[in-house]
Design an enzyme around this catalytic site. Structure first.
Site, PDB file in Angstrom:
ATOM      1  N   LYS A 161       0.868  -1.187   0.000  1.00 33.97           N
ATOM      2  CA  LYS A 161       0.000   0.000   0.000  1.00 33.97           C
ATOM      3  C   LYS A 161       0.893   1.222   0.000  1.00 33.97           C
ATOM      4  O   LYS A 161       2.035   1.165   0.479  1.00 33.97           O
ATOM      5  CB  LYS A 161      -0.881   0.018   1.260  1.00 33.97           C
ATOM      6  CG  LYS A 161      -2.180   0.763   1.078  1.00 33.97           C
ATOM      7  CD  LYS A 161      -3.152  -0.074   0.276  1.00 33.97           C
ATOM      8  CE  LYS A 161      -4.493   0.564   0.117  1.00 33.97           C
ATOM      9  NZ  LYS A 161      -5.440  -0.400  -0.482  1.00 33.97           N
TER      10      LYS A 161
HETATM   11  P1  NAD Z   1     -12.759   7.415  -3.590  1.00 29.80           P
HETATM   12  O1  NAD Z   1     -11.794   8.478  -3.269  1.00 29.80           O
HETATM   13  O2  NAD Z   1     -13.147   7.204  -5.014  1.00 29.80           O
HETATM   14  O3  NAD Z   1     -14.115   7.662  -2.775  1.00 29.80           O
HETATM   15  C1  NAD Z   1     -14.153   7.830  -1.392  1.00 29.80           C
HETATM   16  C2  NAD Z   1     -15.543   8.262  -0.980  1.00 29.80           C
HETATM   17  O4  NAD Z   1     -15.579   8.382   0.436  1.00 29.80           O
HETATM   18  C3  NAD Z   1     -15.946   9.628  -1.537  1.00 29.80           C
HETATM   19  O5  NAD Z   1     -17.339   9.625  -1.791  1.00 29.80           O
HETATM   20  C4  NAD Z   1     -15.620  10.575  -0.379  1.00 29.80           C
HETATM   21  O6  NAD Z   1     -16.372  11.776  -0.424  1.00 29.80           O
HETATM   22  C5  NAD Z   1     -16.022   9.688   0.782  1.00 29.80           C
HETATM   23  N1  NAD Z   1     -15.396  10.078   2.044  1.00 29.80           N
HETATM   24  C6  NAD Z   1     -14.125  10.471   2.258  1.00 29.80           C
HETATM   25  N2  NAD Z   1     -13.946  10.788   3.555  1.00 29.80           N
HETATM   26  C7  NAD Z   1     -15.126  10.586   4.157  1.00 29.80           C
HETATM   27  C8  NAD Z   1     -15.588  10.733   5.485  1.00 29.80           C
HETATM   28  N3  NAD Z   1     -14.777  11.180   6.449  1.00 29.80           N
HETATM   29  N4  NAD Z   1     -16.877  10.418   5.753  1.00 29.80           N
HETATM   30  C9  NAD Z   1     -17.695   9.980   4.771  1.00 29.80           C
HETATM   31  N5  NAD Z   1     -17.323   9.823   3.505  1.00 29.80           N
HETATM   32  C10 NAD Z   1     -16.061  10.125   3.205  1.00 29.80           C
HETATM   33  O7  NAD Z   1     -12.194   6.077  -2.946  1.00 29.80           O
HETATM   34  P2  NAD Z   1     -12.548   4.578  -3.340  1.00 29.80           P
HETATM   35  O8  NAD Z   1     -11.570   4.114  -4.348  1.00 29.80           O
HETATM   36  O9  NAD Z   1     -14.010   4.462  -3.606  1.00 29.80           O
HETATM   37  O10 NAD Z   1     -12.172   3.824  -1.976  1.00 29.80           O
HETATM   38  C11 NAD Z   1     -13.093   3.761  -0.897  1.00 29.80           C
HETATM   39  C12 NAD Z   1     -12.669   2.665   0.047  1.00 29.80           C
HETATM   40  O11 NAD Z   1     -12.624   1.428  -0.649  1.00 29.80           O
HETATM   41  C13 NAD Z   1     -11.284   2.833   0.663  1.00 29.80           C
HETATM   42  O12 NAD Z   1     -11.318   2.290   1.961  1.00 29.80           O
HETATM   43  C14 NAD Z   1     -10.409   1.977  -0.235  1.00 29.80           C
HETATM   44  O13 NAD Z   1      -9.246   1.542   0.445  1.00 29.80           O
HETATM   45  C15 NAD Z   1     -11.347   0.834  -0.509  1.00 29.80           C
HETATM   46  N6  NAD Z   1     -11.028   0.079  -1.734  1.00 29.80           N
HETATM   47  C16 NAD Z   1     -11.009   0.669  -2.955  1.00 29.80           C
HETATM   48  C17 NAD Z   1     -10.749  -0.101  -4.079  1.00 29.80           C
HETATM   49  C18 NAD Z   1     -10.788   0.481  -5.461  1.00 29.80           C
HETATM   50  O14 NAD Z   1     -10.677  -0.281  -6.427  1.00 29.80           O
HETATM   51  N7  NAD Z   1     -10.959   1.777  -5.628  1.00 29.80           N
HETATM   52  C19 NAD Z   1     -10.472  -1.471  -3.958  1.00 29.80           C
HETATM   53  C20 NAD Z   1     -10.509  -2.047  -2.681  1.00 29.80           C
HETATM   54  C21 NAD Z   1     -10.796  -1.259  -1.580  1.00 29.80           C
END
Ligand code: NAD
Length: 445
Positions: free
Chosen positions: A134
């Site tokens: 990561k």
């Molecule tokens: P992203 O940046 O596209 O979206 C994050 C979302 O969370 C946004 O809507 C943002 O406004 C919201 N957010 C941020 N801080 C917040 C808070 N304090 N309270 C409420 N909402 C909040 O990120 P993503 O890629 O969708 O990732 C989201 C989660 O999924 C993370 O934990 C990431 O590690 C996990 N994840 C992502 C992927 C991927 O392929 N993108 C894969 C596995 C896991």
């Protein structure tokens, strides 16, 4: 053993105990709340499995952790700020390492180390030939212009360039980063190598060797498990279920679209600006268009505004935390109304929160399997880049579904056989694969 504060940090190996206080320099650099949570979870599983102590000790710590600092010039030309970046490779035993890069104002080494460990288990549970990694840069992505984000990305890539590569460590998007950021990383790396190297990152735009269906993969993969998980919980068809989703970024948005396609009502969503509730179902297409235009849920009229705290306590069937870690805790777990929780985010439930959910009989599909769709299609992308042979969308979606369903069935059978929750079962499966590989490889030199 890490996890119980300063004094417990393996003082005999790592430092001098003076009057029962370990000198501060002996604190392991990656110690943080999230890291302790990850180790605590691992310790429970290791104990239950009777894991070899030497192997357990190796798996409790990251194999490689890189901290970089670099200057970042703002658009305001005279302003130069020092930024911090991290890349942690938890385990190099299984193949190259793999994991996302996040941009967030509070990212730190401990958080990245914990998430790298989770990635190791996730890849092993699914059976991908990767160890976990990561990375992150401590910067608020919302305050960066496009040009600033590009400068941050290129310099961070340059700082870690000797540690990444198609056979070493392959980054991907995470919170605050996206396809465009991956394109800049790929370009920076390729410029240094003197030739195009698409396989150095996944989650790229398809025009650069990215895989079709990668963008949707995590949300779609999560929801592909909903029918199986709902059945396990004792329900029938998922059609008509009320689904609440915390986070409307990459994962949350595509989970919402997939849930709607399954016939569920997505009654609440949220982003960093707060939540939105509509008992008869939010129009996901309309809200996605609004977010694309405005960058936030704020101002969307198709529902009532609620807070990000209220969203966890809404009446619903399924709750999908898809934003940040540590949101279901001992403070709110007893007020969760959903009977099924499907974790799209990494680490959304604390160990104490998890215990309460278990006592209440709430089924939790844990992050290590719930959001594994992302890394699975990333794996497809890496394979396609290495072979220069690209698959169709239907091949990718079909293989994703097959792999996710098989992994879920395997985890479920461990859960039933061992009478443990899905999280413990999933981790037992992942840790066993890794431990077997480590034992067979032996100790060098
Ligand atoms: P992203 O940046 O596209 O979206 C994050 C979302 O969370 C946004 O809507 C943002 O406004 C919201 N957010 C941020 N801080 C917040 C808070 N304090 N309270 C409420 N909402 C909040 O990120 P993503 O890629 O969708 O990732 C989201 C989660 O999924 C993370 O934990 C990431 O590690 C996990 N994840 C992502 C992927 C991927 O392929 N993108 C894969 C596995 C896991």
């Amino acid at each position: 053993m890490p996890g119980d504060g300063l004094v417990s940090l393996s003082a005999s190996h790592h430092g001098r105990v003076v009057d029962n206080i370990v000198e501060e320099t002996d604190l392991r650099e990656w110690e943080s709340q999230l890291y302790r949570e990850a180790v605590k979870q691992f310790n429970l599983v290791a104990e239950r499995m009777g894991l070899d102590d030497n192997i357990a000790e190796r798996l409790r710590v990251p194999q490689r952790a890189i901290v970089v600092s670099f200057p970042f010039r703002h658009d305001q030309y005279s302003d130069v700020e020092t930024l911090y970046g991290y890349r942690v490779q938890h385990l190099l035993t299984m193949g190259p390492t793999k994991g996302g890069i996040r941009y967030a104002p509070d990212v730190n080494l401990g958080e990245v180390a914990a998430l790298a460990m989770l990635m190791t288990w996730k890849c092993a549970i699914i059976g991908l030939p990767f160890g976990g990694a990561k990375g992150g840069v401590r910067v608020d992505p919302l305050r960066l212009s496009r040009a600033e984000k590009q400068r941050v990305t290129r310099r961070y890539t340059a700082e870690i360039i000797n540690f990444i590569g198609p056979n070493k460590d392959i980054p991907a998007p995470d919170m605050g980063t996206d396809e465009q950021v991956m394109a800049w990383i790929m370009d920076t790396y390729s410029q240094q190598m003197g030739h195009s190297v698409p396989a150095v990152v996944t989650g790229k735009p398809p025009a650069l060797g990215g895989s079709v269906a990668r963008r949707e993969a995590t949300g779609r993969g999560l929801v592909s498990l909903l029918p199986l998980a709902w059945q396990h919980r004792g329900g029938g068809s998922p059609e008509g279920l009320d689904v609440v989703i915390h986070g409307f970024g990459n994962v949350g948005r595509y989970a919402a679209i997939a849930a709607e396609q399954l016939g569920c009502h997505v009654t609440a969503i949220s982003d960093v600006s707060g939540g939105l509730y509509n008992g008869s179902g939010i129009d996901i297409t309309a809200v996605a268009e609004h977010v694309d235009r405005e960058g936030t849920l704020e101002g969307f009229e198709g529902g009532d505004r609620i807070t990000n705290d209220e969203i966890f306590e809404l009446d619903c069937d399924v709750l999908m935390p898809c934003a940040i870690g540590g949101v279901i805790t001992k403070a709110n777990a007893d007020r969760v109304k959903a009977s099924l929780i499907m974790e799209g985010a990494n680490g959304p439930t604390t160990a104490e929160g998890d215990e309460i959910l278990q006592e209440r009989g709430i089924v939790v599909v844990p992050d290590v399997i719930g959001n594994a769709g992302g890394v699975t299609v990333s794996y497809f992308e890496w394979v396609q880049d290495l072979q220069n042979y690209f698959w169709s969308e239907s091949e990718i979606v079909g293989r994703l579904r097959e792999i996710m369903n098989r992994a879920f069935d395997d985890v479920l059978s461990v859960a039933v056989r061992e009478s443990v929750p899905l999280r413990t079962a999933a981790l037992m499966r992942g840790v066993k694969r890794v431990a077997d590989a480590k034992l067979i490889r032996g100790v060098f030199p």
